[in-house]
Every structure is written in C-alpha cells, then in structure tokens.
Motif scaffolding. Structure first.
Motif, short mmCIF file in Angstrom:
data_model
loop_
_atom_site.label_atom_id
_atom_site.label_comp_id
_atom_site.label_asym_id
_atom_site.label_seq_id
_atom_site.Cartn_x
_atom_site.Cartn_y
_atom_site.Cartn_z
N ARG A 170 0.88 -1.18 0.00
CA ARG A 170 0.00 0.00 0.00
C ARG A 170 0.90 1.22 0.00
NH1 ARG A 170 -4.38 0.28 4.64
NH2 ARG A 170 -5.63 -0.95 3.19
N THR A 171 0.73 2.11 -0.96
CA THR A 171 1.62 3.28 -1.06
C THR A 171 1.43 4.19 0.15
OG1 THR A 171 0.02 4.70 -2.19
CG2 THR A 171 1.38 3.24 -3.58
N GLY A 172 2.37 5.08 0.33
CA GLY A 172 2.28 6.05 1.42
C GLY A 172 1.03 6.90 1.31
N ILE A 173 0.64 7.22 0.06
CA ILE A 173 -0.55 8.06 -0.15
C ILE A 173 -1.81 7.30 0.29
CG2 ILE A 173 -1.84 9.47 -1.80
CD1 ILE A 173 1.20 10.16 -1.40
N GLU A 174 -1.90 6.03 -0.14
CA GLU A 174 -3.05 5.20 0.24
C GLU A 174 -3.09 5.00 1.75
OE1 GLU A 174 -3.18 2.54 -3.89
OE2 GLU A 174 -2.05 1.84 -2.16
N ALA A 175 -1.90 4.76 2.32
CA ALA A 175 -1.81 4.56 3.78
C ALA A 175 -2.19 5.84 4.52
CB ALA A 175 -0.41 4.12 4.16
N CYS A 176 -1.76 6.98 3.97
CA CYS A 176 -2.09 8.27 4.58
C CYS A 176 -3.61 8.44 4.67
CB CYS A 176 -1.47 9.41 3.76
SG CYS A 176 -1.86 11.06 4.36
N LYS A 177 -4.30 8.17 3.57
CA LYS A 177 -5.77 8.29 3.55
C LYS A 177 -6.42 7.33 4.54
CE LYS A 177 -6.08 9.74 -1.29
NZ LYS A 177 -6.36 9.31 -2.67
N ALA A 178 -5.90 6.07 4.53
CA ALA A 178 -6.49 5.03 5.40
C ALA A 178 -6.26 5.35 6.88
CB ALA A 178 -5.88 3.67 5.06
N ILE A 179 -5.06 5.84 7.21
CA ILE A 179 -4.75 6.17 8.61
C ILE A 179 -5.60 7.35 9.06
CG2 ILE A 179 -2.96 7.07 10.16
CD1 ILE A 179 -0.94 5.34 8.55
N LYS A 180 -5.77 8.37 8.19
CA LYS A 180 -6.60 9.53 8.55
C LYS A 180 -8.05 9.11 8.78
CE LYS A 180 -5.65 13.36 8.96
NZ LYS A 180 -5.15 14.07 10.18
N GLU A 181 -8.51 8.10 8.03
CA GLU A 181 -9.88 7.60 8.24
C GLU A 181 -9.98 6.83 9.54
OE1 GLU A 181 -11.34 5.33 4.90
OE2 GLU A 181 -10.98 6.99 3.52
N ALA A 182 -8.94 6.01 9.83
CA ALA A 182 -8.95 5.18 11.03
C ALA A 182 -8.72 6.00 12.30
CB ALA A 182 -7.89 4.09 10.92
#
Length: 224
Positions: free
Chosen positions: A68-80
């Motif tokens: 999972r790219t940093g960008i995808e992880a960034c979005k997912a972490i901000k949601e979580a």
C-alpha cells in the motif's frame, strides 16, 4: 489528546519498508525527551492496522512502500485515526506524490536525510497542530488548488471568518509557522494557535492545509 502538552509524551508510529532506516529512526526517537515510539511497521497495510490499534499522535510515513503506497496509507490512517498527524518521509521534496499526500491530510513532509534533531522537532511541531510545509511547496499547492477551484462555489451557510482570522489564514497559506505569523501580526504564538483552531472549527476542517484549500476555492485569499 486534544492539545499537546509538555508533560505528556507525543506518541509516534514509524512506518517505512527499509528496516535499517526504520529501526534506526525508532531507536533514536526513543531516547528523545517527550517522545514515545508506540510501534513500527514495514508496509502501509500493517501501518494502518497498527495506527488503528495504537492511536498515535504522529505517524512518520514513507512515501514509497510495497503493498500500500504512502498516499493510500495516509488516507487510510486519517480515516482510522482522524486525530493522528502524518509526516511523509521522502528522499526528495520534488516528488509529485507529496502534493497528493498533503491533499490527503498529511501535515507535511520530512526529507530522509534530516538530522534526528530535525525529526524530533518536526514531530513536536505537528503534534502541536502546525504544518511542515516549505514556502515553495505552499506556493505550488496553492497554484494546484487554484486550478482545482470550480467556478460554481459551494457555500457553507453561516461560516464567517473575522478579519484577523483571514489575516492568519493568508499567512498560513504562505507556509509560515505560528512563530512567524505571531511576529508578522505583533501577537503572541498562543493567540495565533487559538485563531488557527477557531478557523478549523468554523470551517469544519482538520488541518491547516485543508483550510488553505478551502480558502482558495472560496476565493477568500487575495492571490494573484
């Protein structure tokens, strides 16, 4: 933790696929006063899961990672964990991905060749609600936001910023930090922090860069 306080450690999660870099960063940050490393992960999926369970205040997140790219992880972490502040780790501040990261909710970026003192300071700065955006990147982001700005403006009724809040927002948009804004406006840093918090609350936004993006779309800033 709503406000970072000096007597409370900043909880940090390190997410990077390079094990030596990740371990080294974790070890060095662990001995920094007021910083508590609550976990480390080697890819974006593991990083997101760890963030959800550990609820860190700050996440140091590599831009380029497998699974999972940093960008995808960034979005997912901000949601979580919406309260988590994310700093993207990068080898170059010219990467186009960094714009995407900031637009996805990252508080800014840090070059991987930064000193440990710079990393520790960055962690404290974003935990305190500030951005890590260089003035040159702020200009590029504003240009990009202007391109995205649609002719039909979506108004959110009842949102009114005071003249002083608009002044603060304009200075935030140039990439200035709280100390620089305080100096420019001849007010205290604490007053600047209060203004920024009020701006975010009024606009129902989560970060300084989101506020700038909103301001550009709504044509609240006097930009050329």
């Amino acid at each position: 933790m709503s406000q970072s306080q000096s007597d409370e450690s900043v909880r940090v999660l390190v997410v990077d696929d390079q094990e030596l870099f990740r371990r080294g960063l974790t070890m060095l940050l662990s001995v920094e006063e007021g910083i508590d490393v609550v976990g480390e992960a080697g890819d974006g999926i593991e990083g997101t899961e760890l963030a959800a369970s550990a609820a860190p205040d700050v996440v140091l997140l590599d831009v380029r990672m497998p699974k999972r790219t940093g960008i995808e992880a960034c979005k997912a972490i901000k949601e979580a964990v919406p309260s988590a502040k994310i700093i993207m780790l990068t080898v170059s501040d010219e990467e186009a991905d960094l714009y995407e990261a900031v637009k996805s909710g990252a508080a800014g970026y840090l070059l991987k060749d930064s000193s440990i003192e710079e990393v520790a300071q960055a962690v404290r700065v974003v935990a305190d609600g500030q951005s890590l955006i260089s003035p040159s990147m702020a200009v590029k982001l504003i240009d990009e936001f202007k391109q995205m700005s649609k002719p039909e403006r979506e108004h959110m009724p009842g949102l009114r910023l005071t003249e002083r809040e608009l002044e603060v927002l304009r200075l935030v948009a140039t990439g200035k930090n709280n100390r620089e804004i305080a100096k420019d406006l001849f007010i205290s840093e604490n007053t600047v922090k209060n203004h920024v918090r009020n701006i975010l609350e009024k606009l129902q936004l989560h970060s300084r860069m989101e506020a700038v993006m909103y301001a550009v779309k709504e044509k609240l800033l006097d930009l050329p």
